[in-house]
Write an enzyme that holds these catalytic residues in place. Structure first.
Site, short mmCIF file in Angstrom:
data_model
loop_
_atom_site.label_atom_id
_atom_site.label_comp_id
_atom_site.label_asym_id
_atom_site.label_seq_id
_atom_site.Cartn_x
_atom_site.Cartn_y
_atom_site.Cartn_z
N TYR A 168 -1.85 -31.30 45.83
CA TYR A 168 -1.63 -30.18 46.76
C TYR A 168 -2.43 -30.37 48.05
O TYR A 168 -1.86 -30.45 49.15
CB TYR A 168 -2.00 -28.88 46.06
CG TYR A 168 -2.11 -27.66 46.94
CD1 TYR A 168 -1.12 -27.35 47.87
CD2 TYR A 168 -3.19 -26.79 46.81
CE1 TYR A 168 -1.22 -26.21 48.66
CE2 TYR A 168 -3.30 -25.65 47.59
CZ TYR A 168 -2.32 -25.37 48.52
OH TYR A 168 -2.42 -24.25 49.30
N LYS B 72 -1.13 -35.23 38.28
CA LYS B 72 -0.90 -33.89 38.84
C LYS B 72 -0.07 -33.96 40.12
O LYS B 72 0.55 -32.98 40.51
CB LYS B 72 -2.24 -33.21 39.18
CG LYS B 72 -3.13 -32.95 37.99
CD LYS B 72 -2.83 -31.59 37.40
CE LYS B 72 -3.31 -31.41 35.98
NZ LYS B 72 -4.63 -31.92 35.71
N GLY B 73 -0.12 -35.09 40.78
CA GLY B 73 0.51 -35.22 42.10
C GLY B 73 2.02 -35.44 42.01
O GLY B 73 2.59 -35.60 40.92
N ASN C 80 -13.10 -38.17 34.18
CA ASN C 80 -12.34 -38.34 35.44
C ASN C 80 -13.18 -38.05 36.68
O ASN C 80 -13.11 -38.79 37.66
CB ASN C 80 -11.09 -37.45 35.44
CG ASN C 80 -10.06 -37.97 34.46
OD1 ASN C 80 -10.10 -39.13 34.06
ND2 ASN C 80 -9.15 -37.11 34.05
N SER D 41 -16.51 -28.35 45.97
CA SER D 41 -15.99 -27.01 45.69
C SER D 41 -17.08 -25.96 45.80
O SER D 41 -18.27 -26.24 45.51
CB SER D 41 -15.44 -27.02 44.26
OG SER D 41 -15.19 -25.71 43.84
N TYR E 296 -16.51 -27.87 35.50
CA TYR E 296 -15.86 -28.36 36.71
C TYR E 296 -16.85 -28.41 37.87
O TYR E 296 -17.03 -29.44 38.53
CB TYR E 296 -14.66 -27.45 37.04
CG TYR E 296 -14.13 -27.63 38.43
CD1 TYR E 296 -13.50 -28.81 38.80
CD2 TYR E 296 -14.28 -26.62 39.39
CE1 TYR E 296 -13.02 -28.97 40.10
CE2 TYR E 296 -13.80 -26.78 40.67
CZ TYR E 296 -13.18 -27.96 41.02
OH TYR E 296 -12.72 -28.12 42.29
N LYS F 271 -18.64 -31.66 40.07
CA LYS F 271 -18.61 -31.80 41.53
C LYS F 271 -20.03 -31.97 42.07
O LYS F 271 -20.27 -32.75 42.98
CB LYS F 271 -17.95 -30.56 42.16
CG LYS F 271 -16.47 -30.45 41.88
CD LYS F 271 -15.69 -31.39 42.78
CE LYS F 271 -14.22 -31.44 42.44
NZ LYS F 271 -13.46 -32.38 43.24
N LEU G 87 -4.05 -17.73 42.06
CA LEU G 87 -3.58 -16.36 42.28
C LEU G 87 -2.32 -16.26 43.16
O LEU G 87 -1.32 -15.66 42.74
CB LEU G 87 -4.72 -15.53 42.91
CG LEU G 87 -4.38 -14.08 43.22
CD1 LEU G 87 -4.04 -13.31 41.97
CD2 LEU G 87 -5.54 -13.41 43.97
N ILE H 135 -4.02 -8.74 36.79
CA ILE H 135 -5.31 -8.75 37.50
C ILE H 135 -6.40 -8.96 36.46
O ILE H 135 -6.53 -8.17 35.52
CB ILE H 135 -5.55 -7.43 38.26
CG1 ILE H 135 -4.45 -7.21 39.30
CG2 ILE H 135 -6.93 -7.44 38.91
CD1 ILE H 135 -4.61 -5.93 40.11
N ARG I 196 -11.62 -12.59 33.45
CA ARG I 196 -11.49 -13.99 33.02
C ARG I 196 -12.91 -14.57 32.99
O ARG I 196 -13.63 -14.48 33.98
CB ARG I 196 -10.63 -14.74 34.04
CG ARG I 196 -10.30 -16.16 33.67
CD ARG I 196 -9.32 -16.77 34.66
NE ARG I 196 -9.88 -16.97 35.99
CZ ARG I 196 -9.23 -17.56 37.01
NH1 ARG I 196 -7.98 -17.97 36.85
NH2 ARG I 196 -9.80 -17.72 38.17
N1 UFG Z 1 -6.71 -14.00 39.31
C1 UFG Z 1 -6.07 -12.92 38.73
N2 UFG Z 1 -4.91 -13.15 38.07
C2 UFG Z 1 -4.35 -14.39 37.94
C3 UFG Z 1 -5.01 -15.48 38.54
C4 UFG Z 1 -6.20 -15.26 39.23
O1 UFG Z 1 -6.54 -11.79 38.79
O2 UFG Z 1 -3.30 -14.51 37.30
C5 UFG Z 1 -7.97 -13.76 40.03
C6 UFG Z 1 -9.12 -14.57 39.45
O3 UFG Z 1 -9.72 -13.86 38.39
C7 UFG Z 1 -10.03 -14.70 40.67
C8 UFG Z 1 -9.04 -14.74 41.85
O4 UFG Z 1 -7.83 -14.20 41.35
O5 UFG Z 1 -10.83 -13.57 40.79
C9 UFG Z 1 -8.78 -16.15 42.35
O6 UFG Z 1 -8.46 -16.95 41.23
P1 UFG Z 1 -7.88 -18.44 41.36
O7 UFG Z 1 -7.67 -18.95 39.98
O8 UFG Z 1 -6.75 -18.47 42.30
O9 UFG Z 1 -9.08 -19.22 42.09
P2 UFG Z 1 -10.63 -19.32 41.67
O10 UFG Z 1 -11.39 -18.49 42.66
O11 UFG Z 1 -10.86 -19.05 40.25
O12 UFG Z 1 -10.89 -20.87 41.83
C10 UFG Z 1 -10.75 -21.55 43.04
C11 UFG Z 1 -10.32 -22.98 42.73
C12 UFG Z 1 -11.36 -23.69 41.92
C13 UFG Z 1 -12.69 -23.58 42.60
C14 UFG Z 1 -13.03 -22.15 42.95
C15 UFG Z 1 -14.27 -22.11 43.76
O13 UFG Z 1 -9.12 -22.97 42.02
O14 UFG Z 1 -11.02 -25.03 41.78
O15 UFG Z 1 -11.97 -21.57 43.70
O16 UFG Z 1 -14.38 -20.93 44.41
F1 UFG Z 1 -13.67 -24.02 41.79
#
Ligand code: UFG
Length: 332
Positions: A11, A35-36, A91, A116, A140, A144, A189, A206, A281
């Protein structure tokens, strides 16, 4: 310059390759396609290969006379890293070490690394500056941080020069609509909300409504993927121009809650999106917002899409035209 982009079919990587080509640079994408997607590449050379294959990578770097490596070839799912840490240490740490040693044997002295915000863990202060303590709360983030420490050692002892970018929440898609986000399984998200808007999922859940934030949901700093990409080009040019090693946050310095993100998505798609409220989560910090002042000042980096609505609009443009991602282009 001639740049090897490890993980360039992913991505963020595919947007970096596009920005490099538009900047007049040559690219060699080196990606194992775990993944790509080859369909995400619209130019440059492609080599299907693994960073764990050190001999192959050394040969490619030497034969192609690569000037600089951009390393985005890592596993990135926080949840998976807690269930299967071995995969992440192999990896992201062993693979990363092999990549650095391939560069050493081929005499390549410059690297831009995709790190990250996960290296910080639960921050004590917002906005987070690069000198904040690093206490990752998941494997993870740990991997990093280990790689960042290897970079510092290799600089000290072997003269490797690096820029490590600590990304906050990458989002959006190239404004052309030709490339965008396509993970399997999807966990991010904004793509999940937009897939729900398309009717591909019954609702968006959420994760937690009882955080210590104004609306009870987590707050994140969303940064457009094309803005991340432009920072890589600036960093590569600066390193080859003689800049020393640096660590930079890349974010918009703006926090948006999960509820706000859903609301902005509803505005962009023009209808309500079904929402379900669920438990937290594990491992999610309440609030992650960057200070990106350093990258702005030192690299002259200015995000083109600082507004969440514009970020979501480019993501929507991709998702509505590619509801099944790149697989749709191949015919499902
Ligand atoms: N969320 C929901 N519902 C969903 C998915 C996500 O409520 O179905 C919430 C999560 O709990 C979080 C927010 O939306 O509060 C963002 O979640 P993401 O999974 O989109 O992203 P993250 O913040 O968890 O993680 C991202 C990257 C990681 C990185 C991290 C560092 O995906 O690789 O930011 O900030 F480590």
């Amino acid at each position: 310059m001639r740049v090897l982009v490890a993980g360039g079919a992913g991505y963020i990587g595919s947007h970096v390759v596009k920005a490099l080509l538009e900047g007049g640079h040559e690219t060699i994408t080196y990606d194992n396609l775990s993944k790509g997607h080859v369909e995400a590449l619209h130019g440059g050379e492609f080599i299907q290969g693994d960073i764990l294959d050190q001999d192959r990578l050394s040969r490619v770097l030497q034969e192609r006379k690569v000037d600089l490596v951009i390393h985005l070839a890592a596993d990135t799912a926080v949840g998976e890293s807690m269930v299967n840490p071995a995969k992440y240490y192999w990896n992201n740490v062993v693979g990363g070490l092999k990549l650095l040693d391939s560069m050493r044997s081929a005499g390549v002295k410059y690297i831009v690394f995709s790190s990250s915000a996960a290296v910080y863990g639960e921050p004590a202060h917002i906005p987070i500056r690069e000198d904040a303590p690093c206490n990752p709360t998941n494997v993870y983030g740990e991997t990093k941080l280990i790689f960042e420490r290897m970079l510092a050692s290799y600089d000290r002892s072997y003269g490797l020069k690096y820029v490590s970018f600590r990304y906050f929440n990458a989002a959006g898609a190239d404004p052309s609509g030709a490339i965008g986000e396509d993970h399997d399984p999807e966990t991010q998200l904004i793509p999940l909300v937009l897939q729900t808007a398309l009717g591909l999922r019954p609702s968006i859940e959420i994760f937690g409504i009882d955080y210590d934030t104004p609306d009870g949901t987590c707050i994140r700093d969303f940064i457009h993927v094309s803005d991340l990409a432009s920072a890589h080009v600036l960093a590569a040019e600066a390193l080859l121009g003689g800049m020393g090693s640096r660590i930079y946050n890349l974010g918009n310095e703006t926090g948006n809650s999960v509820r706000e993100v859903i609301r902005v998505c509803e505005e962009v798609v023009g209808h309500k999106i079904p929402v379900k409220e669920g438990p937290r989560r594990p491992g999610d910090p309440a609030m992650l917002v960057a200070s990106s002042e350093l990258a702005r000042r030192e690299l002259g980096w200015t995000p083109r899409f600082p507004d969440l609505k514009d970020i979501v609009a480019t993501a929507w443009n991709w998702h509505k035209n590619h509801p099944y991602g790149f697989a749709g282009a191949r015919g499902r």
